[in-house]
Design an enzyme around this catalytic site. Structure first.
Site, PDB file in Angstrom:
ATOM      1  CE  LYS A  71      -3.712  -2.371   2.488  1.00 17.12           C
ATOM      2  NZ  LYS A  71      -4.559  -2.551   1.329  1.00 17.12           N
ATOM      3  CB  CYS A  72       4.252   1.772  -0.612  1.00 19.62           C
ATOM      4  SG  CYS A  72       5.617   2.936  -0.770  1.00 19.62           S
TER       5      CYS A  72
END
Length: 195
Positions: A71-72
């Site tokens: 989730k970057c």
């Protein structure tokens, strides 16, 4: 009588010299061992499936170790990582991913969730390890090796963010640290793989 005394003194001198030489050799061996840098081959870790992954099985290959997150903003690097892995895996190159939740909680999932995410979204086929910590007091042993000059013999470093890359040569030695924002397809990386 003088002859016997001379022989006795010579023998004592010889034995004393041998003993000192042996002591020096022992000291040298211990200090050489302390100076010898470690290699990645000493480590065994678990992969996402819970199986043992032995770095010694990669002897003779160039290795890129990268800490990953799902989730970057840099997560799309998975696509480039997979592309270079597919292109060079048969030419002595491997990527080993280590999911880590150290930065802004951007890898919250379980190992199973991470594995599913990687396969469904990016078709990841390179080896992915069990989720670990790459900094702080609970840093895993592999990352202690990668970040401490006393262990890797090259440099001290800190994992700055997700997708920092550590390049290991065919002898298992750390040779370069690549910043997180530098793409896996950057000429600096590709030229190293090809060299």
């Amino acid at each position: 009588m003088k002859k016997i005394l001379f022989i006795a003194c010579s023998a004592v001198f010889f034995l004393s010299t041998q003993s000192q030489a042996q002591t020096s050799t022992n000291k040298l061996s211990k200090s050489d061992k302390a100076m010898a840098k470690e290699t990645i081959y000493q480590f065994k870790v678990e992969d996402l499936s819970g199986d043992t992954f032995d770095f010694a099985s990669l002897k003779g290959k160039k290795i890129m170790i990268v800490n990953t997150a799902s989730k970057c903003g840099l997560t799309p690097q998975y696509k480039d990582l997979e592309a270079i892995y597919k292109e060079y895996k048969d030419k002595g190159f491997v990527i080993v991913g280590f999911p880590a939740n150290n930065f802004a909680s951007q890898e919250p999932g379980t190992n199973k969730e991470i594995e599913t995410f990687c396969q469904q979204n990016y078709g990841v086929t390179f080896p992915m390890m069990n989720k670990v910590s790459v900094k702080g007091s609970d840093m895993c042993e592999v990352y202690k090796f990668l970040t401490q000059k006393s262990k890797n013999g090259l440099q001290d470093s800190e994992v700055e963010w997700n997708f920092q890359k550590y390049l290991i040569n065919e002898k298992g030695e750390l040779v370069k640290v690549i910043k997180p924002r530098t793409l896996p397809t950057d000429p600096e990386v590709i030229n190293w793989i090809k060299s």
